[in-house]
Design an enzyme around this catalytic site. Structure first.
Site, PDB file in Angstrom:
ATOM      1  N   LYS A 226       0.846  -1.203   0.000  1.00 55.23           N
ATOM      2  CA  LYS A 226       0.000   0.000   0.000  1.00 55.23           C
ATOM      3  C   LYS A 226       0.880   1.251   0.000  1.00 55.23           C
ATOM      4  O   LYS A 226       0.696   2.154  -0.792  1.00 55.23           O
ATOM      5  CB  LYS A 226      -0.892  -0.059   1.236  1.00 55.23           C
ATOM      6  CG  LYS A 226      -1.879   1.065   1.357  1.00 55.23           C
ATOM      7  CD  LYS A 226      -2.819   0.767   2.525  1.00 55.23           C
ATOM      8  CE  LYS A 226      -3.602   2.003   2.915  1.00 55.23           C
ATOM      9  NZ  LYS A 226      -4.522   1.763   4.025  1.00 55.23           N
ATOM     10  N   GLU A 232      10.462  -4.683   4.705  1.00 49.42           N
ATOM     11  CA  GLU A 232      10.561  -6.069   4.216  1.00 49.42           C
ATOM     12  C   GLU A 232      10.268  -6.136   2.718  1.00 49.42           C
ATOM     13  O   GLU A 232      11.004  -6.756   1.946  1.00 49.42           O
ATOM     14  CB  GLU A 232       9.559  -6.974   4.961  1.00 49.42           C
ATOM     15  CG  GLU A 232       9.854  -7.201   6.423  1.00 49.42           C
ATOM     16  CD  GLU A 232       9.208  -6.162   7.330  1.00 49.42           C
ATOM     17  OE1 GLU A 232       8.879  -5.039   6.851  1.00 49.42           O
ATOM     18  OE2 GLU A 232       9.040  -6.465   8.525  1.00 49.42           O
ATOM     19  N   GLY A 288      -4.956  -2.387   5.294  1.00 49.50           N
ATOM     20  CA  GLY A 288      -4.166  -3.514   4.796  1.00 49.50           C
ATOM     21  C   GLY A 288      -4.837  -4.857   5.021  1.00 49.50           C
ATOM     22  O   GLY A 288      -4.957  -5.685   4.116  1.00 49.50           O
ATOM     23  N   ARG A 289      -5.313  -5.081   6.256  1.00 49.16           N
ATOM     24  CA  ARG A 289      -5.881  -6.400   6.571  1.00 49.16           C
ATOM     25  C   ARG A 289      -7.299  -6.562   6.019  1.00 49.16           C
ATOM     26  O   ARG A 289      -7.913  -7.608   6.205  1.00 49.16           O
ATOM     27  CB  ARG A 289      -5.840  -6.639   8.081  1.00 49.16           C
ATOM     28  CG  ARG A 289      -6.487  -5.562   8.916  1.00 49.16           C
ATOM     29  CD  ARG A 289      -6.115  -5.715  10.387  1.00 49.16           C
ATOM     30  NE  ARG A 289      -6.596  -4.602  11.207  1.00 49.16           N
ATOM     31  CZ  ARG A 289      -5.956  -3.452  11.353  1.00 49.16           C
ATOM     32  NH1 ARG A 289      -4.812  -3.238  10.724  1.00 49.16           N
ATOM     33  NH2 ARG A 289      -6.432  -2.496  12.131  1.00 49.16           N
ATOM     34  N   GLU A 374      -4.928  -7.567  15.074  1.00 47.59           N
ATOM     35  CA  GLU A 374      -4.438  -6.235  14.740  1.00 47.59           C
ATOM     36  C   GLU A 374      -5.593  -5.233  14.825  1.00 47.59           C
ATOM     37  O   GLU A 374      -5.382  -4.053  15.097  1.00 47.59           O
ATOM     38  CB  GLU A 374      -3.804  -6.218  13.338  1.00 47.59           C
ATOM     39  CG  GLU A 374      -2.777  -5.105  13.171  1.00 47.59           C
ATOM     40  CD  GLU A 374      -2.004  -5.165  11.871  1.00 47.59           C
ATOM     41  OE1 GLU A 374      -2.597  -5.515  10.830  1.00 47.59           O
ATOM     42  OE2 GLU A 374      -0.810  -4.849  11.874  1.00 47.59           O
ATOM     43  N   HIS A 405      -5.012 -34.352  17.082  1.00 45.14           N
ATOM     44  CA  HIS A 405      -3.922 -35.214  17.564  1.00 45.14           C
ATOM     45  C   HIS A 405      -2.858 -34.408  18.280  1.00 45.14           C
ATOM     46  O   HIS A 405      -1.744 -34.882  18.476  1.00 45.14           O
ATOM     47  CB  HIS A 405      -3.337 -36.007  16.395  1.00 45.14           C
ATOM     48  CG  HIS A 405      -4.350 -36.923  15.787  1.00 45.14           C
ATOM     49  ND1 HIS A 405      -4.431 -38.263  16.112  1.00 45.14           N
ATOM     50  CD2 HIS A 405      -5.371 -36.674  14.932  1.00 45.14           C
ATOM     51  CE1 HIS A 405      -5.451 -38.801  15.457  1.00 45.14           C
ATOM     52  NE2 HIS A 405      -6.029 -37.857  14.733  1.00 45.14           N
ATOM     53  N   LYS A 525       9.317  -1.325  14.692  1.00 52.45           N
ATOM     54  CA  LYS A 525       9.829  -0.944  13.361  1.00 52.45           C
ATOM     55  C   LYS A 525      10.852   0.175  13.498  1.00 52.45           C
ATOM     56  O   LYS A 525      11.925   0.139  12.892  1.00 52.45           O
ATOM     57  CB  LYS A 525       8.677  -0.382  12.509  1.00 52.45           C
ATOM     58  CG  LYS A 525       7.846  -1.367  11.782  1.00 52.45           C
ATOM     59  CD  LYS A 525       7.015  -0.577  10.751  1.00 52.45           C
ATOM     60  CE  LYS A 525       5.672  -1.193  10.503  1.00 52.45           C
ATOM     61  NZ  LYS A 525       4.765  -0.353   9.727  1.00 52.45           N
TER      62      LYS A 525
HETATM   63  C1  G6Q Z   1      -2.662  -4.123   8.001  1.00 56.70           C
HETATM   64  C2  G6Q Z   1      -1.448  -3.434   8.376  1.00 56.70           C
HETATM   65  C3  G6Q Z   1      -0.165  -4.074   7.906  1.00 56.70           C
HETATM   66  C4  G6Q Z   1       0.217  -3.757   6.476  1.00 56.70           C
HETATM   67  C5  G6Q Z   1       1.673  -4.161   6.254  1.00 56.70           C
HETATM   68  C6  G6Q Z   1       2.125  -3.929   4.842  1.00 56.70           C
HETATM   69  O1  G6Q Z   1      -3.774  -3.748   8.274  1.00 56.70           O
HETATM   70  O2  G6Q Z   1      -1.547  -2.124   8.000  1.00 56.70           O
HETATM   71  O3  G6Q Z   1      -0.178  -5.471   8.069  1.00 56.70           O
HETATM   72  O4  G6Q Z   1      -0.645  -4.395   5.587  1.00 56.70           O
HETATM   73  O5  G6Q Z   1       2.500  -3.483   7.144  1.00 56.70           O
HETATM   74  O6  G6Q Z   1       2.021  -2.589   4.513  1.00 56.70           O
HETATM   75  P1  G6Q Z   1       2.207  -2.121   3.032  1.00 56.70           P
HETATM   76  O7  G6Q Z   1       1.116  -2.707   2.211  1.00 56.70           O
HETATM   77  O8  G6Q Z   1       2.147  -0.622   3.058  1.00 56.70           O
HETATM   78  O9  G6Q Z   1       3.550  -2.612   2.564  1.00 56.70           O
END
Ligand code: G6Q
Length: 575
Positions: A226, A232, A288-289, A374, A405, A525
């Site tokens: 996003k 990462e 994001g989620r 989250e 199990h 972070k």
């Molecule tokens: C989700 C969070 C988080 C996000 C990641 C990746 O709700 O905001 O999990 O999706 O940190 O972020 P980017 O899509 O900006 O790389």
């Protein structure tokens, strides 16, 4: 007194008024639920079922192919009535309308929360900052569909003219968990001529293992982020660029055929070197989620094709409409959300187990962990006041029957109360001999065993020696929901995901938290950014952490041969 109220005494109403806390624990319904819990907490499911022979049919609700049996919960009709009252007193209906209306309910980020717009039909109107976002949503979907058709049909070729046979999604968190989960869930419908890999971790092993058997000439990389600034993802994307170029004779012009981006940040995408013509956008009103049905789902669309992707969106939409319009008593997400509140706040349950009896849903619990924790792992109310009650429970789980199990022992005979969601499908996508009947028999057996257990008398009657009886007793009274779905189709997956999204919303509305921010991930972070140069510098850095962190950094540097462990500052913070 309830366990929850024993642990955390209720703040005085005066304090709540002074701090502006919305006063959940002062609501009439909350107080009534506390008293009600005191009265019924020892009621046994055996008794409840014996008293009402139709309980298993009446405490069930069906919505478009999703059947929720919630009869094996420690509730009475009064519990349900009081939980509904709690929802009403908490303004759940108004909160739902505020979300659908595009109000900026994510107040700490000043954003609307409009993932429901991602699955709105083409003619719909959902306003954001004065304009209808639905046409933009469909414009992106159409571009994604056109691209997916070209890749799947072989018209989109790699730089050297080879067909795309591998797709790697690089992303993390919300830009990874949804795509992986959806790919695994819908693998049955996927184009098996294309291999899909998902790289998320900054650990180089993730990338190395993902590409070790792939040919860069046949590989398309989707950089999903996003913000397009995530450590990462950008690190993996740069490594992917090097890998790709090394297999394409270093020809920079190859990037356009092998890299596409999914992002809201066109500037960063361009700076990375991806043509923005190959960028699929989304918007800041998609968290994001909550983004697996936006362009973040490009890998899903590449796997299952545009028509099935749209069918998945239709499933999401059906659940959205149900959530918005069904009365709370027959509203699946509301019921599931309220039951989660009931166990969390009145029984003091700390976790919820999600147990899909469907191998294709093996990543569903991991996906839900982010969605639930989250969203609702918050210690302050929307207005910033510290909360005096527990919020988001820990969600966890594994597919059945594997879990049976291992950790089911604790659910059946441990000392903790663990409400469970069992998810099962009437029809399997892989009918093999008697497997499916056996699988479903296990679902029904588990919920039955959890609810009704086995008494000492029953164990004795089997001829068990007295000394062994206590070990073989099942106390029962362990609550569960059973979600019985017809078939795992793209639409069913959409409904299931939306069901949990809205259950999370319901819980967040009751707890007065902002389910749409995630400030809790920031501190680590920022500290990592500070520590990276301390690990990498050739010269011993001046360390100003606590003594534990300093010692760990020094030890790492020493073992990596970067410095004399005794050199450098010994300045410490916090002892
Ligand atoms: C989700 C969070 C988080 C996000 C990641 C990746 O709700 O905001 O999990 O999706 O940190 O972020 P980017 O899509 O900006 O790389």
């Amino acid at each position: 007194m309830t366990k929850a109220s024993q642990r955390r005494p209720r703040a005085p109403a005066a304090r709540e008024r002074a701090t502006g806390v919305l006063g959940l624990t002062s609501l009439p319904a909350w107080n009534a639920l506390e008293k009600h819990h005191d009265r019924i907490k020892d009621l046994n499911l055996r008794q409840l079922f014996a008293e009402d022979p139709k309980r298993g049919e009446t405490l069930a609700v069906e919505m478009a192919g999703i059947y929720l049996d919630y009869s094996k919960n420690r509730i009475t009709p009064e519990t349900l009535q009081l939980l509904n009252q709690l929802a009403r007193e908490s303004g759940l209906k108004e909160r739902i309308e505020a979300m659908f209306r595009g109000d900026k309910i994510n107040v700490s980020e000043n954003r609307a929360v409009l993932h429901v717009a991602l699955r709105a039909p083409p003619g719909a109107s959902i306003m954001h900052d004065g304009h209808n976002v639905v046409p933009e949503v469909h414009a992106v979907l159409d571009r994604m569909a056109e691209f997916a058709d070209r890749v799947r049909g072989g018209a989109w070729k790699g730089h050297t003219g080879k067909r795309i046979r591998n797709v790697i999604n690089i992303g993390i968190g919300g830009s990874d968990l949804g795509p992986v989960m959806a790919y695994e869930a819908l693998k049955h419908y996927s184009d098996r001529r294309i291999r899909f890999r998902f790289v998320s971790n900054i650990d180089g092993t993730d990338f190395a293992e993902a590409v070790r058997d792939l040919d860069p000439e046949e590989t398309l990389i989707i950089v999903s982020s996003k913000t397009f600034t995530t450590l990462e993802t950008m690190t993996n994307a740069r490594t992917a660029r090097t890998w790709s170029l090394s297999g394409l004779k270093g020809d920079e012009s190859a990037i356009a055929r092998h890299f596409v981006a999914v992002s809201t940040n066109a500037q960063e995408v361009a700076e990375f070197g991806i043509d923005t013509a190959n960028m699929f956008g989304f918007w800041d009103w998609v968290g994001g989620r909550y983004s697996m049905d936006s362009a973040i789902g490009l890998s899903t669309m590449l796997a299952i094709g545009p028509d099935k992707f749209r069918a998945m969106l239709d499933g999401f939409r059906e659940m959205d409409e149900h959530f918005r319009s069904a009365p709370f008593e027959r509203n699946l997400p509301v019921l599931m959300g309220l039951l989660a509140v009931w166990y969390n706040n009145f029984f003091g349950a700390q976790t919820v187990a999600v147990l899909p009896y469907e191998q294709y849903l093996k990543r569903f619990p991991a996906y839900l962990q982010q969605l639930t924790m989250e969203s609702n792992g918050k210690h302050v109310a929307i207005n910033g006041a510290r909360l005096n009650y527990d919020t988001g429970p820990i969600y966890w789980g594994e597919p059945g029957t594997n879990g049976q199990h291992s950790f089911y022992q604790l659910i059946h005979q441990g000392t903790r109360l663990i409400p469970c969601d069992f998810i099962a499908f009437v029809r399997t996508l892989n009918p093999l001999a008697r497997h499916h009947d056996m699988l479903l028999a296990n679902v029904f057996a588990q919920t039955e065993a959890l609810a009704f257990g086995k008494t000492a008398a029953e164990v004795q009657a089997e001829g068990t020696p007295d000394w062994l009886v206590p070990h073989r007793v099942f106390e029962g009274n362990r609550p569960s929901n059973t979600l019985l779905v017809e078939t795992l189709t793209p639409a069913a997956l959409g409904k299931l995901v939306a069901l949990y999204e809205h259950s999370v919303f319901t819980q967040g509305a009751i707890w007065r938290v902002n389910s749409f921010d995630q400030w809790g991930v920031e501190l680590g972070k920022a500290l990592a950014q500070r520590i990276i140069p301390e690990l990498e510098s050739a010269k011993e850095p001046e360390l100003r952490h606590d003594s534990s962190t300093n010692a760990l950094i020094r030890r790492y540097r020493k073992l990596r041969g970067r410095s004399d462990a005794l050199a450098g500052s010994r300045t410490s913070r916090g002892g």
